[in-house]
Design an enzyme around this catalytic site. Sequence first.
Site, PDB file in Angstrom:
ATOM      1  N   LYS A  67       0.817  -1.224   0.000  1.00 30.37           N
ATOM      2  CA  LYS A  67       0.000   0.000   0.000  1.00 30.37           C
ATOM      3  C   LYS A  67       0.852   1.276   0.000  1.00 30.37           C
ATOM      4  CE  LYS A  67      -4.404  -1.385   2.020  1.00 30.37           C
ATOM      5  NZ  LYS A  67      -5.368  -1.172   3.091  1.00 30.37           N
ATOM      6  N   ASN A  88      -4.825   2.087  -1.909  1.00 28.93           N
ATOM      7  CA  ASN A  88      -5.414   0.739  -2.011  1.00 28.93           C
ATOM      8  C   ASN A  88      -6.075   0.521  -3.370  1.00 28.93           C
ATOM      9  OD1 ASN A  88      -7.847   2.132  -1.824  1.00 28.93           O
ATOM     10  ND2 ASN A  88      -8.780   0.670  -0.420  1.00 28.93           N
ATOM     11  N   ASP A 103     -10.278   3.350   1.697  1.00 23.61           N
ATOM     12  CA  ASP A 103     -10.562   2.778   3.027  1.00 23.61           C
ATOM     13  C   ASP A 103     -11.324   3.759   3.923  1.00 23.61           C
ATOM     14  OD1 ASP A 103      -9.496   0.251   2.665  1.00 23.61           O
ATOM     15  OD2 ASP A 103      -7.521   0.766   3.469  1.00 23.61           O
ATOM     16  N   GLY A 129      -1.667   1.461  12.786  1.00 21.53           N
ATOM     17  CA  GLY A 129      -1.095   0.968  11.543  1.00 21.53           C
ATOM     18  C   GLY A 129      -1.698   1.704  10.347  1.00 21.53           C
TER      19      GLY A 129
END
Length: 280
Positions: A67, A88, A103, A129
């Site tokens: 990514k 993504n 996302d 993350g």
Amino acid sequence: MNTLRLGVIGDPIAHTLSPMIHSKMAEHLNISATYTADHVTKAGLGDFVKKAVFEKWAGFNVTIPHKNRIMDFCEELDPYAAKCGAVNTVRICDGRLIGYNTDGDGLYASLKSNDIRVWDSDILLLGAGGAALSVCRKALDAGAKKITVFCRTPEKAIRFQQDARVAVENFSTLAQTKCAENADLIINATPLGMQGMDADFTDVSFLDHTNAAVYDIVYKPEETKLLRESKNRGLRAFNGLGMLVYQAVYAFAIFSGETFDFDGMASYLLKEITKEIYNK
Ligand code: NAP
């Protein structure tokens, strides 16, 4: 329209649901498309990009561990993807790669479809993350009042601290935190409780004194321990399948250039995918 050549790349990639979701979407929209899952290692990323351009792919999705590195191959980046430092979804236009990140929009739409408001809300975000950063950036853009990020290595969470509304705390203090008392929304963006992962939440007492809605971006199993414990306490609790489905819907809109009823498509896909993966 010619057949759209699409796919997802990652390492590992065997368990991805993306081919199923995108194929169902293409079929439902009566769009001719081929969507495959390709196992691509870090060393193989450059060769994959060359192949996709040569074979005139319309685009592809990107998952762990690419990514971030795929951004080096993108000639253009959507501003939100640039802010997240992660892509993504890649669209290929005239041989040029354009990077997006769906996302954040995926989570936001899933929250909205469950009547969960982000604007002016106090959020507890577990994990720091890649997914957590996308969630944090989107929540800030959507007007969140305060975001408290709980993570194991706060010194690594520097990218979260560029906005005064964000505070970073050590994950080990989660059990004792009083932050949950004022929280409107708790989002788990760690893999804790995920199928195939040994680790899970050990102490969920932070759920004892809160009225927050709980969103676990993990979607397998259908009900994680965090969700079960939340429901036991009468809290509204949701898994991450909605986020997964909505991020795919937005990615497909980018690939195809089509606009369609995104909410209608997401609810169709949620029913279909629920049948397939939870055997319902
Ligand atoms: P990632 O970049 O590896 O980040 C994982 C985060 O969780 C890191 O902050 C990590 O902390 C933390 N963490 C890992 N194990 C932990 C533990 N035992 N205790 C406390 N914290 C722990 O992964 P990601 O890409 O953000 O993905 C996170 C999860 O979200 C995965 O389960 C993924 O499948 C899911 N996800 C779902 C969707 C969806 O559409 N529903 C989308 C994206 C991701 P350290 O940095 O200290 O290791």
